[in-house]
Design a protein around this motif. Structure first.
Motif, mmCIF file in Angstrom:
data_model
loop_
_atom_site.group_PDB
_atom_site.id
_atom_site.type_symbol
_atom_site.label_atom_id
_atom_site.label_comp_id
_atom_site.label_asym_id
_atom_site.label_seq_id
_atom_site.Cartn_x
_atom_site.Cartn_y
_atom_site.Cartn_z
ATOM 1 N N LYS A 2 -40.483 0.046 -40.287
ATOM 2 C CA LYS A 2 -41.378 -0.664 -39.377
ATOM 3 C C LYS A 2 -41.313 -2.150 -39.709
ATOM 4 O O LYS A 2 -41.443 -2.540 -40.864
ATOM 5 C CB LYS A 2 -42.805 -0.149 -39.504
ATOM 6 C CG LYS A 2 -43.716 -0.798 -38.514
ATOM 7 C CD LYS A 2 -45.073 -0.163 -38.514
ATOM 8 C CE LYS A 2 -45.897 -0.890 -37.466
ATOM 9 N NZ LYS A 2 -47.162 -0.314 -37.256
ATOM 10 N N ASN A 43 -38.057 -5.217 -33.153
ATOM 11 C CA ASN A 43 -37.462 -4.562 -34.297
ATOM 12 C C ASN A 43 -36.011 -4.987 -34.372
ATOM 13 O O ASN A 43 -35.189 -4.498 -33.609
ATOM 14 C CB ASN A 43 -37.528 -3.041 -34.121
ATOM 15 C CG ASN A 43 -38.504 -2.397 -35.043
ATOM 16 O OD1 ASN A 43 -39.009 -3.022 -35.962
ATOM 17 N ND2 ASN A 43 -38.764 -1.136 -34.809
ATOM 18 N N GLU A 70 -40.925 4.320 -42.575
ATOM 19 C CA GLU A 70 -41.531 5.320 -41.692
ATOM 20 C C GLU A 70 -40.703 6.600 -41.824
ATOM 21 O O GLU A 70 -39.860 6.877 -40.995
ATOM 22 C CB GLU A 70 -41.521 4.843 -40.243
ATOM 23 C CG GLU A 70 -42.446 3.713 -39.938
ATOM 24 C CD GLU A 70 -42.439 3.363 -38.474
ATOM 25 O OE1 GLU A 70 -43.514 3.414 -37.864
ATOM 26 O OE2 GLU A 70 -41.365 3.065 -37.939
ATOM 27 N N THR A 73 -39.897 9.201 -38.840
ATOM 28 C CA THR A 73 -39.190 8.852 -37.613
ATOM 29 C C THR A 73 -37.702 9.159 -37.681
ATOM 30 O O THR A 73 -37.014 9.080 -36.677
ATOM 31 C CB THR A 73 -39.351 7.360 -37.285
ATOM 32 O OG1 THR A 73 -38.823 6.590 -38.367
ATOM 33 C CG2 THR A 73 -40.803 7.013 -37.055
ATOM 34 N N PHE A 74 -37.191 9.505 -38.847
ATOM 35 C CA PHE A 74 -35.770 9.773 -39.001
ATOM 36 C C PHE A 74 -35.578 11.206 -39.463
ATOM 37 O O PHE A 74 -36.125 11.615 -40.485
ATOM 38 C CB PHE A 74 -35.158 8.808 -40.026
ATOM 39 C CG PHE A 74 -33.682 8.982 -40.195
ATOM 40 C CD1 PHE A 74 -32.809 8.550 -39.221
ATOM 41 C CD2 PHE A 74 -33.173 9.581 -41.321
ATOM 42 C CE1 PHE A 74 -31.445 8.704 -39.368
ATOM 43 C CE2 PHE A 74 -31.810 9.743 -41.484
ATOM 44 C CZ PHE A 74 -30.948 9.300 -40.506
#
Length: 107
Positions: A2, A43, A70, A73-74
């Motif tokens: 992030k 981003n 984060e 998110t992956f």
């Protein structure tokens, strides 16, 4: 990851991208308006480590103030059973294509 550059800058009283851009230029890092806009409002896909180091020096902060992980998110590579369950156990058919744009002959 992030990207929190705007928040890190605001916590230090910097409210405009142009102000941060000027401060970076005073330290020897000249950033174009387009690149600064991308760093400020979005981003960034990539950033040089030297640019990141300059941002941290100007903002007097650590990397954790500008970027935070984060992990959710992956998707990490899982087992094959997990990937098959997600697709219903059926693999999509792959159709080869020619590089020159022409269609393949009928089968």
């Amino acid at each position: 990851m992030k990207w929190n550059l705007r928040l890190a800058a605001a916590q230090r009283g910097i409210w405009k991208a142009s102000e941060l851009q000027r401060m970076l230029a005073e330290r020897g890092l000249v950033i174009s308006v387009g690149k600064m806009s991308g760093l400020w409002s979005g981003n960034p896909v990539s950033i040089k480590l030297s640019d990141l180091d300059a941002l941290c020096a100007v903002l007097d902060c650590g990397i954790e103030d500008i970027m935070s992980p984060e992990p959710g998110t992956f998707a990490l590579p899982g087992t094959q059973a997990e990937s098959q369950a997600a697709t219903g156990g059926v693999r999509p058919e792959v159709t080869p294509k020619r590089r020159d744009g022409r269609s393949l002959p009928p089968a």
